[in-house]
Scaffold this active site. Structure first.
Site, PDB file in Angstrom:
ATOM      1  N   LYS A 201     102.049 123.702  61.822  1.00  0.00           N
ATOM      2  CA  LYS A 201     101.096 124.809  61.925  1.00  0.00           C
ATOM      3  C   LYS A 201     101.247 125.446  63.288  1.00  0.00           C
ATOM      4  CE  LYS A 201      96.176 125.839  62.481  1.00  0.00           C
ATOM      5  NZ  LYS A 201      94.804 125.338  62.513  1.00  0.00           N
ATOM      6  N   GLU A 251      82.736 128.409  68.101  1.00  0.00           N
ATOM      7  CA  GLU A 251      83.374 127.096  68.205  1.00  0.00           C
ATOM      8  C   GLU A 251      82.978 126.359  69.478  1.00  0.00           C
ATOM      9  OE1 GLU A 251      87.813 125.081  67.743  1.00  0.00           O
ATOM     10  OE2 GLU A 251      87.444 127.158  67.177  1.00  0.00           O
ATOM     11  N   GLU A 295      94.531 123.302  56.447  1.00  0.00           N
ATOM     12  CA  GLU A 295      94.463 123.791  57.816  1.00  0.00           C
ATOM     13  C   GLU A 295      93.307 123.127  58.561  1.00  0.00           C
ATOM     14  OE1 GLU A 295      93.600 128.039  60.109  1.00  0.00           O
ATOM     15  OE2 GLU A 295      94.188 128.052  57.999  1.00  0.00           O
ATOM     16  N   GLU A 428      93.192 139.053  57.638  1.00  0.00           N
ATOM     17  CA  GLU A 428      92.181 138.096  58.105  1.00  0.00           C
ATOM     18  C   GLU A 428      91.958 138.221  59.604  1.00  0.00           C
ATOM     19  OE1 GLU A 428      91.444 133.265  58.170  1.00  0.00           O
ATOM     20  OE2 GLU A 428      92.686 134.125  56.568  1.00  0.00           O
TER      21      GLU A 428
END
Length: 441
Positions: A201, A251, A295, A428
């Site tokens: 990733k 976050e 993910e 996105e």
């Protein structure tokens, strides 16, 4: 190799005194003094604003986290503070994404690490607001600080409790870096690396420059973010009067309180629906998407593994985090650590998480360096505060921008995994500009 500079010579006792004050607009407080100016607010209801500088540290290189901690340990040794916990003096600031970052261009004034212990701090929690004055060095005395606090209290209590937000400056044009075609090519290159096994990733980011019809006031922009994104961590770092880094990030990178660490694995996203039924359908797609669950699991597993070296780790239940314009998969994670653990120890172990970098970490960092065509600066990096005990909270500098005059540069990124579609990933990413772009237009 690391370097440490700034007010490292300011050692000796830190002396601070606090008093309760009437409710004051944090924007009026920030505007009452010259830079540096810093603001931090979290969903738990704590807000801290700082102006002026009792002490400043900057650091760069691979040991920058240790360098900042060593500076802070020396500065805060034998600190003399008589106020409640919410009013305790803090060091506020953050780090750049890369340890070899150099201030310049969009990021002029933002070194690889910088923290400020404000001379004047306004902190609120619940219905209480506290003013703290902090001095350091051999000349710092309780009597002198108490006199400065009384003078500052009179000034602060003359400030308004409410300040008009002002008009949005309006956006004349926007310019992405890179453009859509180039970014899709970057994604395809990353997919080739994933296919050949060198990557699992990688998070590729973009920048969007907005040229405005009028100068932006960073503090007013932050206030509009507060009104719309009260469930997020909100921050403003203004080291000089030339530019401010601000945002509303969903976050939490890490909170350390006593022996307990709290963090969150946040990854995978879809838009919000225009109706309750559509919103629920999209949330279900988020939960059921193999790509997005994979993910998010990569992020969760990696964070838990990194925290395991510090203490006993507990992984909570995965759920959906809903923001006003986007929703994410989210897993809470906690750890019990030893008493001598500093929040910077935790931050160093976690940054960069796979949610903003990728896996394997070194290969993802190399891919980002080789691929991205703009300077990440402090985007997607730790920003927050710590105190004399080593407790503190850091967020990840997402949903963020640099505001300077008639220009605001926003940042956004997406995790690229094996079955990512470049066109879909581009769409996105555009959602991640909306929190700030909406408040400019």
């Amino acid at each position: 190799m690391s370097s440490l500079s700034g007010e490292a010579a300011v050692q000796g006792p830190v002396v601070s005194r606090s008093c309760r004050v009437a409710d004051v607009s944090y924007r009026a407080f920030l505007a009452s003094r010259d830079a540096p100016r810093i603001h931090w607010a979290d969903p738990d209801g704590v807000e801290v604003s700082g102006v002026g500088a009792t002490a400043v540290v900057t650091a760069a290189g691979g040991d920058r986290f240790d360098a900042v901690r060593e500076w802070a340990d020396a500065l805060f040794a034998d600190a003399d503070h008589d106020g409640p916990e919410v009013a305790r003096p803090r060091a506020l600031g953050g780090f750049a994404f890369f340890d070899d970052h150099e201030a310049g261009g969009t990021w002029a004034g933002f070194p690889a690490a910088q923290f400020v212990v404000p001379e004047f701090q306004l902190a609120s929690a619940g219905d209480e607001t506290w003013l703290t004055v902090t001095r350091a060095g051999d000349d710092a005395t309780a009597e002198g600080v108490e006199a400065a606090l009384e003078d500052a209290r009179e000034t602060v209590e003359s400030l308004p409790a409410m300040v008009p937000g002002g008009d949005r400056p309006g956006v004349r044009e926007t310019t992405p870096t890179p453009g859509k075609a180039a970014w899709c090519d970057q994604v395809r290159d990353a997919l080739a690396r994933i296919e050949d096994g060198s990557l699992r990733k990688v998070v590729l980011a973009t920048a969007l420059r907005a040229d405005l019809n009028a100068p932006v006031e960073p503090r007013n922009l932050l206030e509009r973010l507060r009104q719309r994104y009260s469930e997020c961590f909100r921050f403003l770092v203004e080291p000089t009067s030339d530019a401010a880094f601000l945002g509303a990030t969903p976050e939490r990178l890490a909170t350390l309180s006593g022996d307990t660490v709290r963090t969150t694995a946040l990854a995978g996203s879809v838009e919000r629906g225009e109706s309750v039924a559509e919103d629920a359908r999209l949330a279900e797609l988020l939960r059921e998407s193999d790509k997005l669950r994979h993910e998010q699991e990569l992020v969760t597993d990696t964070i838990a593994e990194r925290l395991d070296a510090l203490g006993d780790v507990t992984v909570g239940e995965r759920g959906v985090r809903k923001l006003s314009n986007i929703q994410h998969l989210e897993t809470p994670i906690s750890a019990t650590v030893t008493d001598d653990t500093h929040v910077l120890d935790v931050v160093e172990r976690l940054h960069p998480t796979p949610a903003v970098n990728g896996l394997p970490a070194d290969a993802a960092l190399d891919t980002i360096r080789e691929t991205e065509t703009f300077d990440r600066g402090w985007y997607a990096a730790p920003v927050g505060w710590f105190d004399a005990d080593g407790d503190g909270t850091f967020g990840v500098g997402l949903r963020s921008a640099v505001a300077a005059g008639e220009t605001v540069t926003m940042f956004g990124g997406n995790g690229i995994v094996a079955d990512s579609d470049p066109e879909a990933e581009w769409e996105e990413v555009q959602l991640k500009y909306r929190p700030i772009l909406d408040e400019l237009e």
